[in-house]
Design a protein around this motif. Structure first.
Motif, PDB file in Angstrom:
ATOM      1  N   LEU A 164       7.541  -1.532 -12.459  1.00 24.18           N
ATOM      2  CA  LEU A 164       6.416  -1.617 -13.273  1.00 24.18           C
ATOM      3  C   LEU A 164       5.532  -0.618 -13.167  1.00 24.18           C
ATOM      4  O   LEU A 164       4.799  -0.025 -13.864  1.00 24.18           O
ATOM      5  CB  LEU A 164       5.733  -3.056 -13.083  1.00 24.18           C
ATOM      6  CG  LEU A 164       6.474  -4.254 -13.357  1.00 24.18           C
ATOM      7  CD1 LEU A 164       5.750  -5.792 -13.059  1.00 24.18           C
ATOM      8  CD2 LEU A 164       6.832  -4.216 -14.874  1.00 24.18           C
ATOM      9  N   GLY A 165       5.313  -0.231 -11.852  1.00 21.52           N
ATOM     10  CA  GLY A 165       4.277   0.982 -11.422  1.00 21.52           C
ATOM     11  C   GLY A 165       5.003   2.203 -11.838  1.00 21.52           C
ATOM     12  O   GLY A 165       3.996   3.302 -12.249  1.00 21.52           O
ATOM     13  N   LEU A 166       6.273   2.258 -12.298  1.00 22.34           N
ATOM     14  CA  LEU A 166       6.808   3.458 -12.727  1.00 22.34           C
ATOM     15  C   LEU A 166       7.287   3.648 -14.066  1.00 22.34           C
ATOM     16  O   LEU A 166       7.732   4.658 -14.764  1.00 22.34           O
ATOM     17  CB  LEU A 166       7.837   4.264 -11.986  1.00 22.34           C
ATOM     18  CG  LEU A 166       7.832   4.244 -10.416  1.00 22.34           C
ATOM     19  CD1 LEU A 166       8.921   4.723  -9.594  1.00 22.34           C
ATOM     20  CD2 LEU A 166       6.917   5.747 -10.321  1.00 22.34           C
ATOM     21  N   GLU A 186       0.869  -1.135   0.234  1.00 23.35           N
ATOM     22  CA  GLU A 186       0.067  -0.288  -0.260  1.00 23.35           C
ATOM     23  C   GLU A 186       0.845   1.209  -0.045  1.00 23.35           C
ATOM     24  O   GLU A 186       0.590   2.114  -0.921  1.00 23.35           O
ATOM     25  CB  GLU A 186      -0.689  -0.168   1.331  1.00 23.35           C
ATOM     26  CG  GLU A 186      -2.004  -1.248   1.204  1.00 23.35           C
ATOM     27  CD  GLU A 186      -3.036  -0.996   2.531  1.00 23.35           C
ATOM     28  OE1 GLU A 186      -2.672   0.150   3.026  1.00 23.35           O
ATOM     29  OE2 GLU A 186      -3.853  -1.847   2.374  1.00 23.35           O
ATOM     30  N   ALA A 187       1.830   1.175   0.644  1.00 25.68           N
ATOM     31  CA  ALA A 187       2.706   2.631   0.738  1.00 25.68           C
ATOM     32  C   ALA A 187       3.519   2.482  -0.472  1.00 25.68           C
ATOM     33  O   ALA A 187       3.560   3.515  -1.010  1.00 25.68           O
ATOM     34  CB  ALA A 187       3.802   2.240   2.033  1.00 25.68           C
ATOM     35  N   ARG A 188       3.866   1.438  -1.145  1.00 24.56           N
ATOM     36  CA  ARG A 188       4.468   1.581  -2.338  1.00 24.56           C
ATOM     37  C   ARG A 188       3.767   2.195  -3.469  1.00 24.56           C
ATOM     38  O   ARG A 188       4.128   2.918  -4.394  1.00 24.56           O
ATOM     39  CB  ARG A 188       5.008   0.288  -2.597  1.00 24.56           C
ATOM     40  CG  ARG A 188       5.976   0.113  -4.083  1.00 24.56           C
ATOM     41  CD  ARG A 188       6.494  -1.375  -4.251  1.00 24.56           C
ATOM     42  NE  ARG A 188       5.327  -2.258  -4.669  1.00 24.56           N
ATOM     43  CZ  ARG A 188       5.138  -3.312  -3.757  1.00 24.56           C
ATOM     44  NH1 ARG A 188       6.077  -3.591  -2.851  1.00 24.56           N
ATOM     45  NH2 ARG A 188       4.213  -4.040  -3.750  1.00 24.56           N
ATOM     46  N   ASP A 189       2.344   1.546  -3.428  1.00 24.06           N
ATOM     47  CA  ASP A 189       1.352   2.094  -4.154  1.00 24.06           C
ATOM     48  C   ASP A 189       1.049   3.553  -4.351  1.00 24.06           C
ATOM     49  O   ASP A 189       0.937   4.237  -5.295  1.00 24.06           O
ATOM     50  CB  ASP A 189       0.304   1.366  -4.183  1.00 24.06           C
ATOM     51  CG  ASP A 189       0.228  -0.011  -4.788  1.00 24.06           C
ATOM     52  OD1 ASP A 189       1.187  -0.406  -5.445  1.00 24.06           O
ATOM     53  OD2 ASP A 189      -0.793  -0.818  -4.528  1.00 24.06           O
ATOM     54  N   ARG A 190       1.250   3.948  -2.940  1.00 18.45           N
ATOM     55  CA  ARG A 190       0.929   5.507  -2.939  1.00 18.45           C
ATOM     56  C   ARG A 190       2.234   6.281  -3.482  1.00 18.45           C
ATOM     57  O   ARG A 190       2.094   7.466  -4.009  1.00 18.45           O
ATOM     58  CB  ARG A 190       0.714   5.843  -1.537  1.00 18.45           C
ATOM     59  CG  ARG A 190      -0.300   5.363  -0.651  1.00 18.45           C
ATOM     60  CD  ARG A 190      -0.763   5.938   0.573  1.00 18.45           C
ATOM     61  NE  ARG A 190       0.209   5.585   1.685  1.00 18.45           N
ATOM     62  CZ  ARG A 190      -0.058   4.464   2.383  1.00 18.45           C
ATOM     63  NH1 ARG A 190      -1.117   3.868   2.378  1.00 18.45           N
ATOM     64  NH2 ARG A 190       0.928   4.334   3.261  1.00 18.45           N
TER      65      ARG A 190
END
Length: 262
Positions: free
Chosen positions: A117-119, A64-68
Motif C-alpha cells: 500500500l505504501g508503494l 517506523e523502519a518500513r515507513d522510512r
C-alpha cells in the motif's frame, strides 16, 4: 532498465530470485532484516556494478523502519515488488502461544500489505506488478501450521481483492503458490513457545529447491500470469480439498500425524 524490489532477499527463495533476476538484467532493490548477510550477498552479486543494486537492512514488522523505506522509494517508478519475506511455525494450535500467531501474521500478512500500500504510487508510475509468495497452506489446511495457514489465506484474499481495485491503474498481481521448498523458512520455523521448533517438518510431494522456484516465478512474471501453481501436486491437492474435504483431512492426519504431538 526495469526495477525489482525483493524482501527476504538475503537467503532462500529471495536470494535465488535476486540471482536469477540479476542474470536477466534487472535493477534490484534488496531488503532483509539480516544486515550482514544482505551486505555480503549484495557485494557478491553486484561486484563493481553498484548502480544496478541497492540494499536496505530492516525488519519489515517495524512500522517506523518500513515507513522510512517507503518514503525513500515511493516517488521512484517500481516495476515489480516481490513480497517474499516470511516466517512459519510447527506446533499444534491448541498449544501455541498467541504471541507466535501474532508474529506470523505480522511477517506474513501485515508487512507485505503495508509495504504494498505504501508503494502503490511507485507501482502505479511504472504500471508495475506485485508478486506475493503465498503457499499451498493458504488454500488448504496443514496440521501444525494453523497460524501460517491463516496468514497465507489472508494474504491471498487481500491481494485478490486489491487486484480488482487497482486494475484500472495498470497494476498487476501475481500470486505464487509453491508447495514444500528447501529454504530457511522451514529450518527457522517457530515452535509453540516462539523458540525454534525442535522437531523436523512433515511434508508431502517433492521438496523443490529455491532456484527451480525462482526461475518459474520470473517466467510467470514475464508471461503476465496472475497465479502460479508451479507444482502439479499442489494444484491436485487444492482440488482434493475442495472436492473431497473429508478425504483430504483423513490423508492429512495420516501424513502429518507427528505434528499432533508438538
Amino acid at each position: 532498465m526495469s526495477t525489482m524490489l525483493i524482501t527476504g532477499a538475503a537467503s532462500g527463495l529471495g536470494w535465488a530470485l535476486a540471482r536469477a533476476a540479476w542474470q536477466r538484467g534487472w535493477r534490484l532493490i534488496l531488503v532483509d532484516r539480516d544486515g550482514q548477510a544482505l551486505a555480503e550477498r549484495s557485494a557478491r552479486l553486484a561486484g563493481v556494478d553498484t548502480e544496478r543494486l541497492r540494499h536496505f537492512a530492516l525488519d519489515l514488522t517495524d512500522a517506523e523502519a518500513r515507513d522510512r523505506l517507503v518514503a525513500t522509494l515511493r516517488d521512484q517508478p517500481l516495476d515489480v515488488l516481490v513480497n517474499n519475506a516470511g516466517i512459519t511455525h510447527r506446533s499444534a494450535a491448541a498449544r501455541t502461544e498467541m504471541a507466535v500467531f501474532r508474529q506470523v501474521m505480522a511477517v506474513d500478512w501485515e508487512a507485505p500489505v503495508a509495504l504494498t500500500l505504501g508503494l502503490l504510487p511507485a507501482l502505479r508510475a511504472a504500471r508495475g506488478t506485485v508478486v506475493n509468495i503465498g503457499s499451498m497452506a493458504g488454500w488448504m489446511p496443514v496440521l501444525g501450521r494453523a497460524g501460517y495457514c491463516s496468514a497465507k489465506a489472508a494474504l491471498a484474499q487481500f491481494f485478490e481483492v486489491l487486484r480488482g481495485e487497482v486494475a484500472d491503474d495498470g497494476i498487476g498481481v501475481l500470486m505464487v503458490y509453491p508447495s514444500f521448498l528447501a529454504t530457511p523458512i522451514e529450518r527457522n520455523a517457530l515452535g509453540f513457545d516462539g523458540r525454534p521448533a525442535a522437531h523436523a517438518r512433515s511434508s508431502v510431494g517433492r521438496v523443490r529447491d529455491a532456484d527451480w522456484m525462482a526461475a518459474r516465478i520470473l517466467d510467470a512474471l514475464a508471461a503476465g500470469r496472475r497465479r502460479l501453481f508451479p507444482d502439479r501436486f499442489t494444484l491436485l491437492a487444492s482440488l482434493l480439498w475442495r472436492l473431497a474435504p473429508d478425504l483430504y483431512h483423513r490423508l492429512m492426519r495420516r501424513r502429518f500425524a507427528g505434528e499432533l504431538d508438538h
